[in-house]
Design a protein around this motif. Structure first.
Motif, mmCIF file in Angstrom:
data_model
loop_
_atom_site.group_PDB
_atom_site.id
_atom_site.type_symbol
_atom_site.label_atom_id
_atom_site.label_comp_id
_atom_site.label_asym_id
_atom_site.label_seq_id
_atom_site.Cartn_x
_atom_site.Cartn_y
_atom_site.Cartn_z
ATOM 1 N N ASN A 138 -43.452 50.973 107.261
ATOM 2 C CA ASN A 138 -42.333 51.483 106.719
ATOM 3 C C ASN A 138 -41.027 50.770 106.246
ATOM 4 O O ASN A 138 -41.005 49.481 106.616
ATOM 5 N N VAL A 139 -40.309 51.026 105.448
ATOM 6 C CA VAL A 139 -39.139 50.627 105.067
ATOM 7 C C VAL A 139 -37.809 51.616 104.809
ATOM 8 O O VAL A 139 -38.317 52.761 104.609
ATOM 9 N N GLY A 140 -36.627 51.377 105.170
ATOM 10 C CA GLY A 140 -35.892 52.462 105.298
ATOM 11 C C GLY A 140 -34.459 51.675 105.092
ATOM 12 O O GLY A 140 -34.054 50.493 104.790
ATOM 13 N N TYR A 141 -33.406 52.559 105.098
ATOM 14 C CA TYR A 141 -31.911 52.288 105.042
ATOM 15 C C TYR A 141 -31.427 53.440 106.125
ATOM 16 O O TYR A 141 -31.559 54.627 106.080
ATOM 17 N N ARG A 142 -30.226 53.109 107.063
ATOM 18 C CA ARG A 142 -29.853 53.698 107.842
ATOM 19 C C ARG A 142 -28.355 53.561 107.995
ATOM 20 O O ARG A 142 -27.780 52.086 107.680
ATOM 21 N N SER A 143 -27.370 54.260 108.277
ATOM 22 C CA SER A 143 -25.943 54.251 108.195
ATOM 23 C C SER A 143 -25.611 54.802 109.427
ATOM 24 O O SER A 143 -25.467 55.957 109.740
ATOM 25 N N ALA A 144 -24.940 53.816 110.563
ATOM 26 C CA ALA A 144 -24.339 54.480 111.654
ATOM 27 C C ALA A 144 -22.790 54.554 111.634
ATOM 28 O O ALA A 144 -22.139 53.625 111.314
ATOM 29 N N ASN A 145 -22.285 55.635 112.036
ATOM 30 C CA ASN A 145 -20.937 55.718 111.988
ATOM 31 C C ASN A 145 -20.109 56.352 113.096
ATOM 32 O O ASN A 145 -20.694 57.361 113.916
ATOM 33 N N THR A 146 -18.778 55.957 113.183
ATOM 34 C CA THR A 146 -18.127 56.591 114.463
ATOM 35 C C THR A 146 -16.549 56.272 114.066
ATOM 36 O O THR A 146 -16.343 55.350 112.985
#
Length: 125
Positions: free
Chosen positions: A97-105
């Motif tokens: 797999n390949v992907g993109y994630r954005s974690a926010n707070t």
């Protein structure tokens, strides 16, 4: 990442997973050094094409912790993440797999986003 995937239809699956992420060290313009980590509970709807390729979304809620290494202060807040993943099922047990994630707070009125691309492999029991 640890999780469970359930088949809804032949081509559509829904997974629940628990993920621990480390963010590494960040230098904010030489004024502050910080590092962080997070733990998320994610939902991942996944559509698999006839070729074995798949496309998935990732939606998660969890706790993000940021430690200011300049003054030793550590704070945690509720955070959310989202992303997209594509991959290929080599067989019933292994996928790439390949992907993109954005974690926010938001910590102390400062919006924090940790974004990035990733690549990996998964083994299904």
């Amino acid at each position: 990442v640890v999780g469970y995937e359930s088949k809804i239809e032949e081509s559509f699956k829904l997974a629940g997973e628990v993920e621990y992420r480390t963010f590494g060290e960040v230098d904010f313009l030489g004024m502050m050094k910080a590092d962080g980590h997070a733990i998320f509970a994610n939902l991942k709807p996944k559509y698999t094409f006839d070729t074995g390729a798949y496309l998935a979304g990732v939606f998660g809620l969890g706790q993000m912790t940021l430690k200011d290494k300049t003054n030793g202060v550590e704070e945690s807040e509720t955070g959310y993440q989202y992303g997209v993943e594509g991959g290929y099922n080599i067989n019933e047990s292994v996928s790439l797999n390949v992907g993109y994630r954005s974690a926010n707070t938001e910590i102390d009125d400062v919006e924090i986003s940790v974004r990035g691309f990733y690549a990996g492999a998964r083994y299904y029991f």
